[in-house]
Design a protein around this motif. Structure first.
Motif, PDB file in Angstrom:
ATOM      1  N   ALA A  86      -6.015   5.917   1.152  1.00 39.51           N
ATOM      2  CA  ALA A  86      -5.410   5.461   2.407  1.00 39.51           C
ATOM      3  C   ALA A  86      -4.062   6.143   2.636  1.00 39.51           C
ATOM      4  CB  ALA A  86      -5.234   3.941   2.394  1.00 39.51           C
ATOM      5  N   LYS A  87      -3.346   6.401   1.560  1.00 40.11           N
ATOM      6  CA  LYS A  87      -2.054   7.071   1.697  1.00 40.11           C
ATOM      7  C   LYS A  87      -2.242   8.503   2.184  1.00 40.11           C
ATOM      8  CE  LYS A  87       1.965   8.928  -0.240  1.00 40.11           C
ATOM      9  NZ  LYS A  87       2.799   9.503  -1.222  1.00 40.11           N
ATOM     10  N   VAL A  88      -3.143   9.224   1.538  1.00 42.59           N
ATOM     11  CA  VAL A  88      -3.342  10.620   1.934  1.00 42.59           C
ATOM     12  C   VAL A  88      -3.875  10.666   3.368  1.00 42.59           C
ATOM     13  CG1 VAL A  88      -4.473  12.792   1.342  1.00 42.59           C
ATOM     14  CG2 VAL A  88      -3.663  11.295  -0.476  1.00 42.59           C
ATOM     15  N   ASP A  90      -3.044   8.503   5.659  1.00 41.48           N
ATOM     16  CA  ASP A  90      -1.843   8.313   6.493  1.00 41.48           C
ATOM     17  C   ASP A  90      -1.134   9.644   6.720  1.00 41.48           C
ATOM     18  OD1 ASP A  90      -2.092   5.564   6.649  1.00 41.48           O
ATOM     19  OD2 ASP A  90      -0.544   5.131   5.149  1.00 41.48           O
ATOM     20  N   GLU A  91      -1.053  10.461   5.679  1.00 43.55           N
ATOM     21  CA  GLU A  91      -0.335  11.735   5.824  1.00 43.55           C
ATOM     22  C   GLU A  91      -1.050  12.624   6.847  1.00 43.55           C
ATOM     23  OE1 GLU A  91       2.381  11.310   4.670  1.00 43.55           O
ATOM     24  OE2 GLU A  91       2.366  10.452   2.665  1.00 43.55           O
ATOM     25  N   ALA A  92      -2.374  12.583   6.845  1.00 45.96           N
ATOM     26  CA  ALA A  92      -3.119  13.325   7.876  1.00 45.96           C
ATOM     27  C   ALA A  92      -2.752  12.788   9.257  1.00 45.96           C
ATOM     28  CB  ALA A  92      -4.627  13.209   7.649  1.00 45.96           C
ATOM     29  N   GLY A  93      -2.636  11.475   9.357  1.00 46.24           N
ATOM     30  CA  GLY A  93      -2.236  10.856  10.620  1.00 46.24           C
ATOM     31  C   GLY A  93      -0.839  11.291  11.034  1.00 46.24           C
ATOM     32  N   HIS A  94       0.083  11.361  10.066  1.00 40.36           N
ATOM     33  CA  HIS A  94       1.443  11.816  10.379  1.00 40.36           C
ATOM     34  C   HIS A  94       1.411  13.242  10.920  1.00 40.36           C
ATOM     35  CE1 HIS A  94       3.110   8.830   7.152  1.00 40.36           C
ATOM     36  NE2 HIS A  94       2.531   8.231   8.182  1.00 40.36           N
ATOM     37  N   GLY A  95       0.610  14.082  10.253  1.00 37.84           N
ATOM     38  CA  GLY A  95       0.484  15.456  10.723  1.00 37.84           C
ATOM     39  C   GLY A  95       0.014  15.470  12.175  1.00 37.84           C
ATOM     40  N   VAL A 144       9.402  11.354  -3.556  1.00 40.08           N
ATOM     41  CA  VAL A 144       9.197  12.259  -2.418  1.00 40.08           C
ATOM     42  C   VAL A 144       9.124  11.470  -1.109  1.00 40.08           C
ATOM     43  CG1 VAL A 144       7.655  13.975  -1.400  1.00 40.08           C
ATOM     44  CG2 VAL A 144       8.123  14.009  -3.873  1.00 40.08           C
ATOM     45  N   ASP A 145       8.322  10.412  -1.098  1.00 40.11           N
ATOM     46  CA  ASP A 145       8.305   9.579   0.107  1.00 40.11           C
ATOM     47  C   ASP A 145       9.671   8.912   0.278  1.00 40.11           C
ATOM     48  OD1 ASP A 145       5.241   9.656  -0.733  1.00 40.11           O
ATOM     49  OD2 ASP A 145       5.327   9.251   1.406  1.00 40.11           O
ATOM     50  N   GLY A 146      10.315   8.588  -0.840  1.00 42.18           N
ATOM     51  CA  GLY A 146      11.660   8.002  -0.766  1.00 42.18           C
ATOM     52  C   GLY A 146      12.648   8.957  -0.108  1.00 42.18           C
ATOM     53  N   GLU A 173       5.113   3.582   7.721  1.00 41.60           N
ATOM     54  CA  GLU A 173       4.095   3.859   6.707  1.00 41.60           C
ATOM     55  C   GLU A 173       4.703   4.465   5.453  1.00 41.60           C
ATOM     56  OE1 GLU A 173       0.373   4.271   9.782  1.00 41.60           O
ATOM     57  OE2 GLU A 173       1.084   6.107   8.826  1.00 41.60           O
ATOM     58  N   GLU A 174       5.725   5.312   5.645  1.00 42.79           N
ATOM     59  CA  GLU A 174       6.341   5.939   4.471  1.00 42.79           C
ATOM     60  C   GLU A 174       6.952   4.889   3.554  1.00 42.79           C
ATOM     61  OE1 GLU A 174       5.404   8.769   3.981  1.00 42.79           O
ATOM     62  OE2 GLU A 174       5.687  10.164   5.626  1.00 42.79           O
ATOM     63  N   SER A 175       7.468   3.801   4.125  1.00 41.07           N
ATOM     64  CA  SER A 175       8.082   2.827   3.219  1.00 41.07           C
ATOM     65  C   SER A 175       7.013   2.086   2.406  1.00 41.07           C
ATOM     66  CB  SER A 175       9.054   1.896   3.933  1.00 41.07           C
ATOM     67  OG  SER A 175       8.432   1.296   5.006  1.00 41.07           O
ATOM     68  N   PHE A 176       5.835   1.914   2.986  1.00 39.84           N
ATOM     69  CA  PHE A 176       4.709   1.421   2.161  1.00 39.84           C
ATOM     70  C   PHE A 176       4.426   2.385   1.015  1.00 39.84           C
ATOM     71  CE2 PHE A 176       3.017  -1.270   5.672  1.00 39.84           C
ATOM     72  CZ  PHE A 176       2.776  -2.409   4.919  1.00 39.84           C
ATOM     73  N   HIS A 177       4.367   3.662   1.361  1.00 35.84           N
ATOM     74  CA  HIS A 177       4.039   4.662   0.342  1.00 35.84           C
ATOM     75  C   HIS A 177       5.034   4.620  -0.807  1.00 35.84           C
ATOM     76  CE1 HIS A 177       2.013   7.274   3.692  1.00 35.84           C
ATOM     77  NE2 HIS A 177       1.384   6.141   3.454  1.00 35.84           N
ATOM     78  N   GLN A 178       6.296   4.448  -0.430  1.00 34.11           N
ATOM     79  CA  GLN A 178       7.306   4.449  -1.479  1.00 34.11           C
ATOM     80  C   GLN A 178       7.124   3.231  -2.396  1.00 34.11           C
ATOM     81  OE1 GLN A 178      11.421   3.782  -0.633  1.00 34.11           O
ATOM     82  NE2 GLN A 178      12.053   5.009  -2.384  1.00 34.11           N
TER      83      GLN A 178
HETATM   84 FE   LIG Z   1       4.045   9.370   2.830  1.00 33.83          FE
END
Ligand SMILES: [Fe+2]
Ligand SMILES: [Fe+2]
Ligand SMILES: [Fe+2]
Lengths: 331, 252
Positions: A86-88, A90-95, A144-146, A173-178
């Protein structure tokens, strides 16, 4: 950071008297914190700089899928696997959001991807390091997300409307990732001796590259002043780096891990941690294409893009046939 | 084999199908033809991982030996896996992945529909929840069969090859064995052979619309349900189980 060294194409900042009336009105809007929207007039250098910055950021999200994707099939539990996938995703979604934000400036996603594939466009240096153990997945989320959050939270207030709105979505979303990354580290640090060692090893390898994410030190950041005047960069590289160190060192202590910097100590007078010198030679080498994974990352990206071409063409051809059939029916 | 043992085996089949196909789909993440597909394939994979947890946790409960979904997924060897051969086949190109998905989804949908009528309420509940997800999977994979079959010359050629290559793994979907018969008699699950006609109707209609030729019925590869797999499964498990095997008893 995700955009570490964005050229502005401007040698020095113009004074208000040197500006044309349009330029002056534009700068006044920015000074008054009024968002710039796609259809409005903007200086060509602002537009081009933003395209560079947003696309570097987008490319970083996409290339960043590789080091983490490397562990999806090897995640240690079903829950960890789902969280990582789900995280990866999300990164596709960010892109995707970021390419859309860049498209509002008159450039297409395909053009930007071609620039990435040709090696012309840059992405964050951090993703040219390998993920060697499961702990690296924890370290990436945590560090890295931090670091990304540290840079991107202020960009929520940046002057360009679509970019600012993309940042607001992404930061949540990044704060979830962190948190998820820190949770992985916590499990390892409280785990078996081998797990704890795995966590320490990951911190040792990711610490310095994470500090490099903020870009060259302020003295060597040639393009920052103009970007800050345009409010597409809010804080200086060194400010953010310091903030990151101050935030992260106590977190490492809580994990019982040691930050790999013999010069690191609390400076009560400054109210900040002092830390050792970043190896900028390594940074410039990685940026120039000589990091451990630059070639591999680019090759993988180009391969996916090229191997996907016939699929994208087929989808287009099918859509065209379908539309033609619908039209023939209607006629 | 008593009914409880048969039910355990039956639940492993359901869970292992979801686990192995979810694993295969997750291999695409970051490598798919477009960002939109990275998102969509990951969604399907995430649904399947969720279904795996539900089925395998229930299997562990029925077995009553303290094994949960993770223990069952990460600590069994290939001979104890009960998934269909179809789902362990390699991703191949995008056409191969989508043909595999379509064959499976079309069957999975019918299978779950049957299971919503199970006398065991926990099975019926999981099936009802999964059915909603799988309706969407089927819509998507069917759509890709159409797009690629009736897209360009190249996509047509690739989709036809995929449809042909995977055909021999579809026979197993409809073969009832002793375990299936126990389930049918106890009112716990549907008769697999009864699903075949509806499946063929959908697959035939889709192939026709996609300008694809469906292979003739022929010899079916079988064995997955009994733990006789293709060579591919061992490599999937080598990846999947690496950490649990290398660090026994660690908590992640
Ligand atoms: Fe992230
Ligand atoms: Fe990120
Ligand atoms: Fe991101």
């Amino acid at each position: 950071m995700y955009a570490q060294m964005v050229k502005t194409g401007v040698d020095r900042i113009q004074s208000s008297e040197e500006m044309s009336p349009e330029e002056r009105a534009f700068q006044e809007r920015i000074d008054a914190d009024i968002k710039i929207e796609p259809k409005e007039w903007m200086p060509e250098a602002y537009r081009k700089t933003l395209i560079r910055q947003i696309s570097q950021h987008a490319h970083s999200e996409i290339i960043g899928m590789q080091p983490e994707g490397n562990w999806i099939t090897r995640a240690p539990t079903l829950e960890r696997k789902a969280i990582l996938l789900a995280k990866v995703q999300d990164e596709a979604g960010h892109g995707l959001y970021l390419y859309c934000a860049a498209e509002t400036l008159g450039v297409s996603r395909d053009e930007l991807m071609e620039q990435l594939n040709s090696g012309k466009a840059k992405y964050s240096s951090i993703f040219n390091y390998p993920t060697l153990t499961w702990a690296d997945i924890g370290a990436i989320g945590w560090l890295v997300d931090g670091a990304a959050i540290m840079n991107q939270v202020p960009l929520q207030r940046c002057s360009y409307g679509p970019y600012s709105r993309a940042m607001i979505r992404i930061c949540k979303e990044e704060s979830f990732h962190q948190r998820q990354g820190y949770d992985i580290m916590m499990k390892l640090a409280r785990g078996t001796p081998e797990q704890k060692q795995m966590a320490q090893d990951a911190l040792n390898r990711w610490w310095w590259p994470s500090l490099m994410m903020f870009g060259p030190s302020d003295a060597d950041s040639v393009h920052s002043a103009q970007s800050m005047k345009w409010k597409i960069k809010i804080n200086s590289n060194d400010e953010l780096r310091q903030k990151f160190v101050d935030q992260t060192v106590p977190q490492a202590e809580y994990l019982g891990l040691t930050v790999p910097d013999p010069d690191l100590r609390w400076n009560a007078e400054r109210g900040h941690y002092d830390f050792g010198a970043v190896d900028w030679e390594e940074f410039y080498q990685v940026i120039a294409g000589n990091g451990p994974c630059n070639r591999q990352r680019l090759r993988t990206r180009v391969k996916a893009y090229e191997e996907g071409r016939w699929v994208r063409e087929a989808a287009e051809a099918y859509a065209a046939k379908k539309a033609a059939r619908a039209q023939a029916k209607a006629a | 084999m008593n009914e409880q043992e048969a039910l355990f085996e039956y639940l492993l089949r359901l869970g292992d199908n979801a686990l192995i196909l979810g694993h295969r789909l997750s291999e695409w993440c970051g490598h798919s033809p477009a960002l939109e597909e990275d998102l969509a394939l990951s969604n399907v994979a995430l649904d399947l991982i969720g279904q795996t947890q539900l089925w395998l946790n229930l299997a562990g409960e029925i077995e009553g030996k303290g094994r949960d979904a993770d223990k069952l997924a990460y600590l069994r060897d290939a001979r104890d896996f009960r998934n269909l051969l179809l789902v362990e086949q390699p991703n191949g190109d995008f056409a191969m992945t989508m043909a595999r998905q379509f064959y499976f989804d079309a069957w999975h949908y019918l299978q779950l529909q049957g299971l919503t009528g199970s006398k065991e309420s926990r099975i019926a509940e999981i099936a009802a929840k999964s059915l909603k997800e799988v309706a969407y999977h089927l819509e998507r994979s069917r759509d890709w069969v159409l797009r690629l079959g009736d897209g360009t010359e190249e996509s047509h050629r690739r989709m036809q090859a995929a449809i042909d290559d995977l055909w021999m793994y579809t026979g197993e979907l409809f073969e009832a064995d002793e375990i299936d018969r126990t389930m049918i008699q106890a009112g716990l699950g549907p008769d697999p052979s009864a699903l075949q006609e509806s499946w063929l109707d959908l697959v035939r209609a889709t192939a026709e619309e996609a300008t694809l030729a469906l292979p003739q019925p022929g010899w079916a590869q079988r064995g997955g349900k009994r733990g006789i797999h293709t060579e591919h499964l061992g490599y999937i498990l080598a990846d999947l189980q690496f950490l649990q095997r290398a660090y026994p008893n660690a908590v992640w």
